[in-house]
Scaffold this active site. Structure first.
Site, short mmCIF file in Angstrom:
data_model
loop_
_atom_site.label_atom_id
_atom_site.label_comp_id
_atom_site.label_asym_id
_atom_site.label_seq_id
_atom_site.Cartn_x
_atom_site.Cartn_y
_atom_site.Cartn_z
N SER A 99 0.88 -1.06 0.08
CA SER A 99 -0.04 -0.18 0.15
C SER A 99 0.63 1.42 -0.20
CB SER A 99 -1.14 -0.22 1.32
OG SER A 99 -0.33 -0.30 2.68
N GLY A 100 2.06 1.17 -0.36
CA GLY A 100 2.98 2.47 -0.52
C GLY A 100 2.14 2.92 -2.05
N VAL A 101 3.68 3.05 -2.61
CA VAL A 101 2.71 4.53 -3.53
C VAL A 101 2.87 4.49 -4.79
CG1 VAL A 101 5.29 5.20 -4.37
CG2 VAL A 101 4.05 6.46 -5.36
N ALA A 122 10.18 8.37 2.82
CA ALA A 122 10.79 8.95 2.28
C ALA A 122 10.82 10.88 2.26
CB ALA A 122 10.24 8.63 0.05
N GLU A 160 19.58 16.85 -6.02
CA GLU A 160 20.66 15.55 -4.84
C GLU A 160 21.64 15.12 -5.87
OE1 GLU A 160 17.68 13.12 -2.89
OE2 GLU A 160 15.89 14.04 -3.32
N ASP A 214 8.99 -9.83 1.23
CA ASP A 214 8.24 -10.84 1.24
C ASP A 214 7.39 -11.27 -0.54
OD1 ASP A 214 8.06 -10.64 3.67
OD2 ASP A 214 6.13 -9.78 3.91
N HIS A 265 22.73 4.61 2.16
CA HIS A 265 22.27 5.59 1.97
C HIS A 265 23.34 6.28 2.88
CE1 HIS A 265 20.79 9.53 2.30
NE2 HIS A 265 19.75 9.50 1.79
N ARG A 315 24.83 8.20 -5.19
CA ARG A 315 25.38 7.99 -3.65
C ARG A 315 26.13 6.45 -3.16
NH1 ARG A 315 18.57 7.48 -2.49
NH2 ARG A 315 18.05 10.04 -1.84
N HIS A 330 19.26 1.26 2.78
CA HIS A 330 18.26 2.19 2.29
C HIS A 330 17.50 1.61 0.72
CE1 HIS A 330 16.54 5.95 1.45
NE2 HIS A 330 16.68 5.89 0.92
N GLU A 358 9.69 -0.36 -5.80
CA GLU A 358 11.19 -0.89 -5.38
C GLU A 358 11.21 -2.92 -5.32
OE1 GLU A 358 14.18 -1.33 -1.63
OE2 GLU A 358 12.07 -0.15 -1.50
N ARG A 383 20.99 3.38 -8.31
CA ARG A 383 19.56 4.40 -7.88
C ARG A 383 20.11 5.20 -7.65
NH1 ARG A 383 15.58 6.82 -4.38
NH2 ARG A 383 17.01 6.24 -2.74
N SER A 420 12.96 6.95 -7.30
CA SER A 420 11.78 5.76 -6.66
C SER A 420 10.40 6.37 -6.34
CB SER A 420 12.18 5.52 -5.28
OG SER A 420 12.24 6.15 -4.33
#
Length: 528
Positions: free
Chosen positions: A14-16, A48, A117, A212, A233, A284, A343, A367, A378, A383
């Site tokens: 139930s994320g983005v 995030a 960034e 999972d 990160h 990164r 991260h 992801e 990345r 993301s």
């Protein structure tokens, strides 16, 4: 007691990516069910900080082509250029739709504010709440889901994809919080379950990030790839001895460096200028490796992020400021002690930019998926972009694929799975498969996990998660041992050079007949 229900699409997560897809699917008339382990808003998206990398056409000197070029450069030669171009070009429309769903980004007048960034050649990262972009996106999507009456099974963990005799996915088996089993019959299952940061003792990820979805996909016959590329990160808050073994740790967003903060070692020396042409705004993988080396060279537990020259820190970065204040640090006067932490999983289930995997009826977005956008490392803030774009595209693929096959009786998956104690897995991976790996350490980690592994039937969420972490650890170690070079965020101290002649290709991983992950040498994906 067991139960059974039907749907046209089951979304796991139930994320983005998951909520974007579920909302689109419901709007298209699909009977849609969302399965999520905790509450609907408790996944990785809400943590995030930085923002969404997107070219909206109002920044002089920036372009979609420049965003593509920056992504390819950060990816260490393993990005899929077509996937990168597709997702980057889908960004502006996806952000517009997100704003139409109620997401409020920081703006001055009618123009969205932008920051820069690491790895970006221009100011192109839109943000919300200063450094609370993910929380705002999750808030907007959760409110939209509730207002639309989306069916959400919270407190339920996905156990296995159900397949028929032809190998096609025909549903999903789940367990609720009390261990009661249920079956969701559906011709399409979309995995949007996030990554596997909980493989490591120290991570920016919430407790739900146990891999999972990737484990489920591997057991269903799918291919995973780029699993060895775990992005650390560069800057999470270090609050003293023992804080690196305390589970999820507060992130210090890369945008702090984008606004002018400088990394310094214990002597006050700004060391990044001698490492990369972009200094503190290098990609990164470069920054995380440089910090790790500097900590070793100076015998320090951390380095310091000097943001004392930034005006209005508390207003621009309220989340970071609150985390610092909680441990007695005032960024206006005190350098912030930071270290790298696990991260983001650059790899995952091999899927195209429409979310289709190699298993009919099984889709993946966010992801959990390896679309080819990230490659070996990345680019910052790509993301959330990927989740928005591929979440939308996956629903269009599900709609296009409808009617290709009728539901038939599932073949029951094997109930017992290899499971090792989570503490053993995390200790082995943190010690031997973090930043800086070698053959001896990887073998040691593999042996330790193998010795702790037993076969058991998961009867609750913890068992499902531990089985997933065990399988993911084996898969990451297998891929990391096979890649005998240093590339992106995979740093082999015994093979410090990059090999573009023989190893510029992604390593696909599948399960063999005994259920063990193996690299499939004759089925390379993403080869240049």
């Amino acid at each position: 007691m067991t139960w059974e229900a039907g749907a046209d699409l089951v979304v796991v997560g139930s994320g983005v990516a998951g909520l974007t897809a579920a909302l689109d699917a419901a709007a298209a008339g699909l009977r849609t069910v969302v399965v999520t382990k905790d509450g609907i808003g408790e996944g990785s998206t809400r943590w995030a900080q930085g923002g969404v990398a997107v070219v909206l056409g109002d920044i002089a000197g920036d372009s979609l082509e420049a965003h593509v070029a920056d992504t390819l450069a950060a990816g260490g030669g393993l990005c899929d250029p077509v996937a990168v171009d597709t997702i980057v070009r889908g960004g502006p429309a996806a952000v517009r739709r997100l704003r139409e769903r109620g997401a409020l980004f920081d703006a001055r007048g009618t123009r969205l504010e932008r920051t820069r960034e690491g790895g970006h050649s221009a100011l192109r990262v839109v943000h919300a709440g200063g450094d609370a972009t993910g929380a705002e996106i999750e808030r907007a999507l959760v409110e939209a889901a509730r207002s639309e009456g989306l069916t959400v099974l919270d407190g339920h963990v996905a156990v296995d994809a159900l397949r028929d005799a032809t190998g096609r996915v025909v549903g999903l088996s789940v367990l609720d919080g009390d261990g009661r089993a249920g079956t969701l019959r559906a011709p399409a299952v979309l995995l949007a379950s996030g990554g596997y940061g909980q493989l490591y003792a120290s991570t920016t990820n919430p407790a739900t990030a146990t891999g999972d979805g990737i484990a489920l996909a591997l057991r269903a016959g799918a291919t995973a790839s780029d699993l060895e590329f775990v992005q650390f990160h560069p800057t999470v808050l270090w609050s003293g001895p023992g804080s690196d073994t305390a589970g999820r740790r507060p992130l210090v967003t890369e945008a702090v460096r984008g606004e002018g903060a400088v990394l310094r070692d214990r002597t006050g020396h700004a060391f990044m200028a001698a490492v990369h042409e972009r200094a503190d705004l290098a990609p990164r993988d470069v920054v995380a490796a440089a910090i790790t080396r500097r900590m070793i060279e100076t015998g320090s537990d951390c380095v310091y992020l000097d943001a004392t020259g930034l005006d209005g820190f508390a207003r621009r970065f309220p989340t970071v400021h609150a985390s610092c204040a909680a441990v007695g640090i005032d960024p206006a006067t005190d350098p912030i002690p930071v270290t790298p932490a696990a991260h983001y999983a650059c790899g995952g289930v091999v899927a195209d930019t429409d979310g289709r995997t190699g298993v009919p009826g099984l889709y993946a977005a966010g992801e959990v998926a390896r679309t080819g956008l990230h490659g070996a490392n990345r680019l910052a803030s790509n993301s959330l972009l990927e989740g928005l774009v591929v979440g939308e595209r996956a629903v269009r693929a599900v709609l296009a694929d409808r009617g290709l096959a009728a539901l038939s009786a599932p073949v029951e998956p094997a109930p017992a799975l290899p499971v090792a104690d989570r503490a053993v897995v995390q200790r082995a991976m943190t010690t031997c498969a973090g930043i800086g790996r070698d053959a001896t350490g990887l073998a040691t980690a593999s042996d330790a996990i193998e010795a702790a592994t037993v076969t058991a039937v998961p009867v609750a969420r913890a068992g499902v998660e531990d089985a997933a972490l065990t399988l993911l650890a084996q898969a990451v170690l297998t891929a990391a041992g096979t890649r005998r070079e240093t590339r992106g965020c995979h740093v082999r101290t015994d093979f410090p050079d990059r090999d573009d002649v023989h190893q510029r290709a992604s390593l696909p991983v599948r399960l063999d007949g005994s259920g063990r992950p193996v690299v499939v040498a004759d089925a390379l994906v993403g080869a240049a």
